[in-house]
Design an enzyme around this catalytic site. Structure first.
Site, PDB file in Angstrom:
ATOM      1  N   LYS A 121       0.858  -1.195   0.000  1.00 19.35           N
ATOM      2  CA  LYS A 121       0.000   0.000   0.000  1.00 19.35           C
ATOM      3  C   LYS A 121       0.888   1.237   0.000  1.00 19.35           C
ATOM      4  CE  LYS A 121      -4.338  -1.512   1.711  1.00 19.35           C
ATOM      5  NZ  LYS A 121      -4.653  -2.070   3.029  1.00 19.35           N
ATOM      6  N   HIS A 124       1.349   6.895   3.039  1.00 17.07           N
ATOM      7  CA  HIS A 124       0.558   8.122   2.885  1.00 17.07           C
ATOM      8  C   HIS A 124       0.915   9.187   3.924  1.00 17.07           C
ATOM      9  CE1 HIS A 124      -1.863   6.782   6.240  1.00 17.07           C
ATOM     10  NE2 HIS A 124      -2.054   5.631   5.641  1.00 17.07           N
ATOM     11  N   HIS A 127       1.266   8.269   7.523  1.00 17.70           N
ATOM     12  CA  HIS A 127       2.522   7.584   7.850  1.00 17.70           C
ATOM     13  C   HIS A 127       3.677   8.572   7.972  1.00 17.70           C
ATOM     14  CE1 HIS A 127       0.480   3.830   6.168  1.00 17.70           C
ATOM     15  NE2 HIS A 127       0.699   3.595   7.443  1.00 17.70           N
TER      16      HIS A 127
HETATM   17  N1  ARG Z   1       0.506  -0.685  10.067  1.00 19.12           N
HETATM   18  C1  ARG Z   1      -0.368   0.087  10.892  1.00 19.12           C
HETATM   19  C2  ARG Z   1      -1.015   1.203  10.089  1.00 19.12           C
HETATM   20  O1  ARG Z   1      -0.546   1.558   9.034  1.00 19.12           O
HETATM   21  C3  ARG Z   1       0.340   0.716  12.084  1.00 19.12           C
HETATM   22  C4  ARG Z   1       0.997  -0.256  13.028  1.00 19.12           C
HETATM   23  C5  ARG Z   1       1.217   0.372  14.374  1.00 19.12           C
HETATM   24  N2  ARG Z   1       1.949  -0.472  15.285  1.00 19.12           N
HETATM   25  C6  ARG Z   1       1.434  -1.513  15.961  1.00 19.12           C
HETATM   26  N3  ARG Z   1       2.226  -2.201  16.747  1.00 19.12           N
HETATM   27  N4  ARG Z   1       0.186  -1.860  15.846  1.00 19.12           N
HETATM   28  O2  ARG Z   1      -2.021   1.746  10.508  1.00 19.12           O
END
Ligand code: ARG
Length: 562
Positions: A121, A124, A127
């Site tokens: 993905k 964005h 992030h």
């Molecule tokens: N990949 C997730 C997202 O893009 C964030 C992960 C955050 N960290 C965790 N340990 N859950 O929303």
């Protein structure tokens, strides 16, 4: 200085400790009210006297070489310190190599889980926020002596990969993926959903591929690994532009073989219940929806993998704290997960596990030229910022050295600064004109002030800092204000760390830049009088140092010329 004043007062007030007095000494809001103020209201009760009388008597008794005068204003003692010794103390502290650092974190580890984009993905704008905030917190805690583990918890596991494999096999091609990377993976993923609306059997096929992945099927894993590599390559390109790094790229897939142990722990603790074939932890007692642990087909989910990650990190790093920087929409998720850890009997979950949420980015004010569709790629935003700066440089300063690198540092810095300038939880608005304005409260403004300091020091040619300064030459208001501003740095770092708020550092950088520009406006630096020149150059030197160190804490570089 505050302590010294406290000690002088304590000599006259034997009932109170120096620490007690120091705590009640205030920093007056206006310079006319002196450098420190001591209120006597609290004393009235113990001493059975009116507070203004106490103040007047105290003022009579206290005297010291370092004090210029003491003014009594009602119940307040206002201390005016002899500027020389006051300034000397502050300047010597500011000049110290480790100004702003401390060893409060010695022997303690903090894990920061941030950035964590999703494989296949686009990376964005949300992030970008977690990346900037997480990186800044890393710098701040590092400065305070903590050992920090920078963890990128990539979203690299889940049913979506089953769908991607199906889509790739049906409509994808190796060349297109190689050429367009994530953009192509996004295209076939969207296509999958369109087609699955017409033909639901595709969903079953996707589930099958994901379960193959979970069972370790080589064919499935080979495609998945390839998508992972392609995504990582793009993400790392962004991190390189930003000049940011991680200690661990341990995504969700890293925890799949560690999930069984978590399920076992929960089982043993009697926390698991069945609900429609799935396994959950009931949290109704805590006014929360249940935390889903295993789906009815036995597969793990996001929360399961987070529980496994906490167990792993505690065992591996024995963290003092583990911080999670994500959008606020994940608030409930982390509340549930942290509660489950606590219910497993781990008391430390209450203080050690911290979710650090942030607000949205609104792109309303920004025209962005992005690749096809409505999808916004962080990389495109960063590149646009860099190219806008590059255009300005080509217009205004075409002979500048290292134009590429200066454009990168200033362009990227502008985006980071804008993001970190307000409280995390506030939404960030994106407006090119504002972000890049060298006269606004912006990254370029601070960087410009830094470059100005560098240029003054270059023009002074043979200058090198020494604290052998005639401090009486720095007693004008603008100089004193600048020194006081610089002197706040350690308190700023501390308070940013306690609140997990990088904006405190960003606001400080602006305050320093503004104080410097006022100083520079009021005072000519490169004067003929050698002592005066030396005194003023010392402030230029220290401003440059503190700006550099505070921008560093935001993850923003400075350039010598721009
Ligand atoms: N990949 C997730 C997202 O893009 C964030 C992960 C955050 N960290 C965790 N340990 N859950 O929303």
């Amino acid at each position: 200085m505050k302590k010294l004043v406290a000690e002088l007062i304590a000599k006259e007030l034997t009932d109170l400790t120096v620490e007690d007095i120091e705590k009640s000494i205030e920093n007056p809001p206006k310079p006319e009210l002196g450098d420190f103020a001591f209120p006597c209201f609290r004393l009235a009760k113990v001493m059975h006297k009116a507070p203004n009388l106490i103040a007047a008597e105290l003022a009579e008794k206290i005297s010291d070489d370092s004090i210029e005068k003491i003014d009594v204003q009602g119940a307040y003692l206002n201390f005016f310190m002899k500027k020389d010794s006051f300034l000397k103390t502050m300047i010597e502290k500011i000049a110290a190599e480790d100004f702003g650092s401390s060893d409060e974190g010695k022997g303690k580890t903090i894990c920061i889980d941030y950035s964590s984009p999703n494989v296949a993905k686009n990376f964005h704008v949300g992030h970008l926020r977690t990346t900037f905030i997480g990186n800044s917190l890393y710098k701040i805690f590092d400065k305070l002596g903590y050992k920090v583990e920078r963890i990128n918890h990539l979203g690299d596991w889940g049913t979506q990969f089953g769908k991607l494999i199906v889509a790739y096999k049906r409509w994808g091609s190796e060349e297109a993926v190689k050429e367009k990377g994530i953009e192509e993976l996004m295209r076939i993923y969207v296509l999958f959903h369109e087609e699955a609306d017409k033909d639901p059997a595709l969903e079953d096929e996707a589930r099958l591929w994901f379960s193959k992945m979970e069972k370790g099927d080589e064919e499935a894993l080979k495609v998945w690994r390839w998508f992972l590599d392609i995504s990582l390559e793009e993400f790392k390109r962004i991190y390189k532009l930003l000049g940011m790094e991680f200690d661990h790229y341990t995504g969700e897939s890293f925890y799949i073989d560690k999930a069984d142990a978590v399920v076992e722990d929960l089982e043993k603790a009697g926390l698991l219940t069945e609900s429609e074939g799935a396994k959950i932890v009931d949290l109704s007692e805590y006014d929360m929806a249940p935390c889903l642990i295993l789906k009815n087909d036995g597969s793990t989910i996001y929360a399961t993998r987070d529980l496994a990650a906490i167990k792993y990190r505690k065992e591996t790093f024995d963290f003092f704290k583990c911080l999670y920087v994500t959008g606020q929409e994940q608030k409930l998720h982390f509340k549930q997960v942290f509660k489950v850890v606590e219910l497993l009997g781990y008391e430390w979950a209450k203080d050690s596990l911290v979710h650090i949420p942030y607000g949205l980015v609104s792109l309303g004010g920004a025209k962005l030229s992005t690749r096809g569709g409505n999808v916004i790629y962080a990389e495109d935003i960063l590149k646009e910022a860099i190219s806008k700066i590059r255009t300005t440089i080509d217009e205004k300063n075409p002979d500048l050295k290292d134009k590429d690198e200066v454009s990168r540092v200033v362009g990227v810095g502008a985006v980071i600064f804008n993001d970190l300038y307000n409280q995390r939880i506030k939404d960030v608005s994106f407006n090119w004109e504002h972000i890049l304005n060298p006269e606004g409260e912006t990254g370029p403004y601070v960087q410009y002030t830094y470059a100005r300091c560098s240029s003054i020091l270059r023009n002074a040619s043979d200058y090198s800092f020494s604290s052998d300064i005639d401090f009486s030459l720095l007693s004008d208001q603008a100089s004193v204000d600048l020194i006081k501003q610089l002197y706040r740095f350690p308190a700023v770092v501390k308070s940013a760390s306690e609140t997990y708020e990088p904006h405190i550092v960003a606001r400080f950088a602006i305050a320093v830049a503004q104080a410097f520009n006022k100083f520079y406006h009021d005072n000519k630096v490169l004067v003929n009088d050698a002592a005066l020149k030396n005194a003023r150059l010392s402030l230029v030197y220290l401003t440059r140092k503190v700006i550099r160190d505070s921008m560093e804490l935001l993850g923003i570089g400075c350039v010598e010329e721009m």
